[in-house]
Design an enzyme around this catalytic site. Structure first.
Site, PDB file in Angstrom:
ATOM      1  N   ASP A 234      -7.178   4.360  -4.403  1.00  0.00           N
ATOM      2  CA  ASP A 234      -7.765   4.222  -3.063  1.00  0.00           C
ATOM      3  C   ASP A 234      -8.376   5.594  -2.783  1.00  0.00           C
ATOM      4  O   ASP A 234      -8.611   6.372  -3.726  1.00  0.00           O
ATOM      5  CB  ASP A 234      -6.702   3.831  -2.018  1.00  0.00           C
TER       6      ASP A 234
ATOM      7  N   LYS B 295       0.861  -1.192   0.000  1.00  0.00           N
ATOM      8  CA  LYS B 295       0.000   0.000   0.000  1.00  0.00           C
ATOM      9  C   LYS B 295       0.885   1.226   0.000  1.00  0.00           C
ATOM     10  O   LYS B 295       2.030   1.175   0.451  1.00  0.00           O
ATOM     11  CB  LYS B 295      -0.869   0.013   1.267  1.00  0.00           C
TER      12      LYS B 295
HETATM   13  P1  NDP Z   1     -12.995   7.847  -2.575  1.00  0.00           P
HETATM   14  O1  NDP Z   1     -11.932   8.853  -2.385  1.00  0.00           O
HETATM   15  O2  NDP Z   1     -13.567   7.642  -3.933  1.00  0.00           O
HETATM   16  O3  NDP Z   1     -14.221   8.140  -1.592  1.00  0.00           O
HETATM   17  C1  NDP Z   1     -14.036   8.179  -0.214  1.00  0.00           C
HETATM   18  C2  NDP Z   1     -15.330   8.633   0.434  1.00  0.00           C
HETATM   19  O4  NDP Z   1     -15.222   8.538   1.837  1.00  0.00           O
HETATM   20  C3  NDP Z   1     -15.660  10.067   0.139  1.00  0.00           C
HETATM   21  O5  NDP Z   1     -17.038  10.234   0.139  1.00  0.00           O
HETATM   22  C4  NDP Z   1     -15.003  10.792   1.305  1.00  0.00           C
HETATM   23  O6  NDP Z   1     -15.569  12.061   1.570  1.00  0.00           O
HETATM   24  C5  NDP Z   1     -15.261   9.831   2.424  1.00  0.00           C
HETATM   25  N1  NDP Z   1     -14.171   9.951   3.408  1.00  0.00           N
HETATM   26  C6  NDP Z   1     -12.868   9.766   3.196  1.00  0.00           C
HETATM   27  N2  NDP Z   1     -12.146   9.994   4.297  1.00  0.00           N
HETATM   28  C7  NDP Z   1     -13.031  10.343   5.223  1.00  0.00           C
HETATM   29  C8  NDP Z   1     -12.905  10.703   6.578  1.00  0.00           C
HETATM   30  N3  NDP Z   1     -11.704  10.731   7.196  1.00  0.00           N
HETATM   31  N4  NDP Z   1     -14.048  10.965   7.247  1.00  0.00           N
HETATM   32  C9  NDP Z   1     -15.255  10.912   6.619  1.00  0.00           C
HETATM   33  N5  NDP Z   1     -15.430  10.597   5.339  1.00  0.00           N
HETATM   34  C10 NDP Z   1     -14.333  10.306   4.650  1.00  0.00           C
HETATM   35  O7  NDP Z   1     -12.412   6.485  -2.007  1.00  0.00           O
HETATM   36  P2  NDP Z   1     -12.923   4.998  -2.245  1.00  0.00           P
HETATM   37  O8  NDP Z   1     -14.393   4.986  -2.407  1.00  0.00           O
HETATM   38  O9  NDP Z   1     -12.058   4.404  -3.288  1.00  0.00           O
HETATM   39  O10 NDP Z   1     -12.512   4.303  -0.874  1.00  0.00           O
HETATM   40  C11 NDP Z   1     -13.415   4.199   0.230  1.00  0.00           C
HETATM   41  C12 NDP Z   1     -12.931   3.105   1.165  1.00  0.00           C
HETATM   42  O11 NDP Z   1     -12.904   1.857   0.451  1.00  0.00           O
HETATM   43  C13 NDP Z   1     -11.527   3.266   1.740  1.00  0.00           C
HETATM   44  O12 NDP Z   1     -11.491   2.686   3.027  1.00  0.00           O
HETATM   45  C14 NDP Z   1     -10.673   2.432   0.795  1.00  0.00           C
HETATM   46  O13 NDP Z   1      -9.469   2.022   1.401  1.00  0.00           O
HETATM   47  C15 NDP Z   1     -11.602   1.272   0.537  1.00  0.00           C
HETATM   48  N6  NDP Z   1     -11.382   0.481  -0.658  1.00  0.00           N
HETATM   49  C16 NDP Z   1     -11.308   1.045  -1.889  1.00  0.00           C
HETATM   50  C17 NDP Z   1     -11.137   0.265  -3.011  1.00  0.00           C
HETATM   51  C18 NDP Z   1     -11.125   0.824  -4.380  1.00  0.00           C
HETATM   52  O14 NDP Z   1     -11.048   0.030  -5.328  1.00  0.00           O
HETATM   53  N7  NDP Z   1     -11.228   2.120  -4.587  1.00  0.00           N
HETATM   54  C19 NDP Z   1     -10.971  -1.198  -2.898  1.00  0.00           C
HETATM   55  C20 NDP Z   1     -11.143  -1.703  -1.561  1.00  0.00           C
HETATM   56  C21 NDP Z   1     -11.318  -0.890  -0.493  1.00  0.00           C
HETATM   57  P3  NDP Z   1     -14.840  13.378   0.998  1.00  0.00           P
HETATM   58  O15 NDP Z   1     -15.048  13.335  -0.484  1.00  0.00           O
HETATM   59  O16 NDP Z   1     -15.521  14.500   1.663  1.00  0.00           O
HETATM   60  O17 NDP Z   1     -13.407  13.241   1.408  1.00  0.00           O
HETATM   61  O1  2IT Z   2      -7.943  -1.467  -0.638  1.00  0.00           O
HETATM   62  C1  2IT Z   2      -7.910  -1.950  -1.791  1.00  0.00           C
HETATM   63  O2  2IT Z   2      -8.041  -3.162  -1.991  1.00  0.00           O
HETATM   64  C2  2IT Z   2      -7.729  -1.036  -2.915  1.00  0.00           C
HETATM   65  N1  2IT Z   2      -7.653   0.167  -2.713  1.00  0.00           N
HETATM   66  C3  2IT Z   2      -7.596  -1.571  -4.305  1.00  0.00           C
HETATM   67  C4  2IT Z   2      -6.184  -2.046  -4.560  1.00  0.00           C
HETATM   68  C5  2IT Z   2      -5.894  -2.459  -5.970  1.00  0.00           C
HETATM   69  O3  2IT Z   2      -4.723  -2.789  -6.201  1.00  0.00           O
HETATM   70  O4  2IT Z   2      -6.778  -2.460  -6.824  1.00  0.00           O
END
Ligand code: NDP
Ligand code: 2IT
Length: 444
Positions: free
Chosen positions: A166, A126
């Site tokens: 992420d 990561k």
């Molecule tokens: P994005 O940046 O697309 O969206 C994140 C969302 O969460 C936004 O709405 C953001 O609000 C909110 N957010 C982020 N940080 C905070 C905080 N500290 N407090 C409150 N709200 C918060 O990210 P993703 O959707 O990609 O990721 C969301 C979660 O999923 C994370 O935990 C990530 O690690 C996990 N994840 C993502 C994957 C992926 O493929 N993208 C795969 C697996 C897991 P704002 O816009 O206001 O910051």
């Molecule tokens: O937390 C996760 O699994 C991700 N942000 C996606 C990682 C990836 O390599 O697609």
């Protein structure tokens, strides 16, 4: 003292000031007790738990860039290459002001087991930076991404380490980073996933984490005599994971009624309008107040509060520790019967325990959100064979992977006498393959 407790103590002592990393290690190691006890002599001799909790390496670097006013800004970049026993390091890059080494280590550690669960050949890593893309111009984001890659390129490669998106890192950021990697290295290779479709990206990668979350949830419900159709669903977050979780939940007949961002949350009793949410978040990169302004049925609230809404199923899809013990109590009191984690470690340890004690079906993130990284691995396969698969092909593989993950963790939980405990099941199922590979490859 048991081997598990000894190692947890050592990890806390050796990694001070990293509470999220301690939390992730505790969650995993405590649920590994049955398998560790069954193999205690071997694992102790191999120092397996000490080795698996110590990253292969941690890289930290300066990221200087020039803002639109001509001012030089300095951020810190990280890449933690945690474990490559079963494949090249694989995991996202988080761009958020809260990023520090402890957060990247917790995410990298989780990623080892998640990636193993996918059944695909990917190790755990990561990275990220304390850079905040919010409010920055495209040029500033490009300047940051190029500077970030000016250092990161030394450590990554299609067969070494393959970063992805992420929080804060989406297609725009991956595009700028890919362009810079290609410029520096002069190689066109699948060094990043989540790329644009015209330059090596995979169809369905954008949707994969959210869709995968629903595929796994659907299977978990089915195996417990329940279904998504007709259920009210509370979702947190309004980013990549939340948006496509909401979309797939609707396709399966569920009714998601909430979403949130870091400033506030929406309750929309008529069901979230995904097209509007995408317009507000993916196109305009705006706040949720704009969603409420355009949708008469929606109520906007400042702060946090998604888990106060009465729901059958809760899908935390924002960030770590966003669902605490009080939230868990409220969910249970309101009749919620399933929680599936779209985010990484969104539920605190106390909240998880409470939910499980109260018979809430609980799917941990390392299983439930594995669809994103699984589809990243499918993107790597397509890049290697220089072909692109159709949306339907990728989506059906994704669904098969998520159903398979659920059954693997269900079986592992049963095998070790913890039927229905999917936290224990996920950790054991993910761990066994990595542990066996580490032992087979000797002390390295
Ligand atoms: P994005 O940046 O697309 O969206 C994140 C969302 O969460 C936004 O709405 C953001 O609000 C909110 N957010 C982020 N940080 C905070 C905080 N500290 N407090 C409150 N709200 C918060 O990210 P993703 O959707 O990609 O990721 C969301 C979660 O999923 C994370 O935990 C990530 O690690 C996990 N994840 C993502 C994957 C992926 O493929 N993208 C795969 C697996 C897991 P704002 O816009 O206001 O910051
Ligand atoms: O937390 C996760 O699994 C991700 N942000 C996606 C990682 C990836 O390599 O697609």
């Amino acid at each position: 003292m048991s081997y598990v407790d000894e190692v947890i103590e050592k990890v806390i002592a050796k990694n001070p000031g990293e509470p999220e990393f301690h939390q992730a290690v505790k969650e995993v190691l405590e649920s590994l007790r049955p398998v560790v006890e069954a193999n205690e002599d071997l694992y102790r001799r191999e120092a397996l738990l000490e080795r698996i909790t110590e990253p292969d390496r941690q890289i930290k670097f300066r990221v200087p860039w020039v803002d639109d006013k001509g001012q030089v800004q300095v951020n810190t970049g990280y890449r933690v290459q945690f474990n490559n026993a079963i494949g090249p390091y694989k995991g996202g890059l988080r761009l958020h002001p809260s990023v520090n080494i402890g957060i990247i280590k917790f995410l990298g550690f989780e990623q080892i087991f998640k990636n193993s669960l996918t059944s695909l050949p990917i190790g755990g890593g990561k990275g990220g930076s304390d850079f905040d893309p919010k409010g920055k111009s495209d040029r500033e984001v490009m300047a940051f991404c190029q500077s970030f890659m000016n250092e990161l390129y030394k450590y990554i490669g299609a067969d070494e380490d393959v970063p992805a998106g992420d929080i804060g890192t989406g297609a725009r950021e991956i595009g700028y980073m890919f362009g810079q990697y290609k410029k520096i290295r002069g190689v066109y290779e699948g060094v990043l996933t989540g790329k644009g479709l015209s330059y090596g990206g995979s169809l369905a990668r954008t949707e994969a984490t959210g869709y995968g979350l629903l595929y796994l949830t659907e299977e978990m419900l089915k195996c417990n005599g329940k279904e998504i159709a007709g259920k009210t669903i509370a979702v947190s977050g309004a980013g990549n994971v939340a948006i496509y979780a909401i979309q797939k939940a609707q396709q399966l007949g569920g009714k998601p009624v909430t979403c949130s961002d870091s400033t506030g949350w929406i309750y929309d009793p008529e069901g979230i309008d995904v097209a509007l949410l995408k317009e507000v978040k993916e196109v305009k990169r705006a706040r949720l107040t704009e969603y409420a302004a355009a949708r008469p049925s929606a109520q906007y609230h400042e702060g946090r509060g998604v888990w106060t809404v009465k729901c059958d199923i809760a899908l935390p899809c924002a960030t770590q520790n966003e669902l605490n013990l009080d939230d868990a109590k409220t969910l249970v009191a309101n009749g919620c019967f399933a929680v599936a984690e779209g985010a990484n470690m969104p539920t605190t340890l106390e909240a998880t325990k409470y939910l499980q004690e109260n018979k809430v079906l609980f799917a941990p993130g390392k299983a439930a959100n594995a669809g994103g990284v699984a589809t990243s691995a499918l993107e790597m396969s397509q890049n290697s064979e220089r072909l692109s698969w159709s949306f339907e092909e990728v989506d059906s593989k994704l669904k098969g992977i998520m159903v398979n993950i659920f059954h693997n963790l269900d079986d592992a939980a049963k095998k070790y006498g913890h039927e229905g405990d999917y936290v224990v099941g996920a950790n054991i199922a993910g761990f066994e393959k990595v542990a066996n590979a580490m032992i087979a490859q000797g002390v390295c």
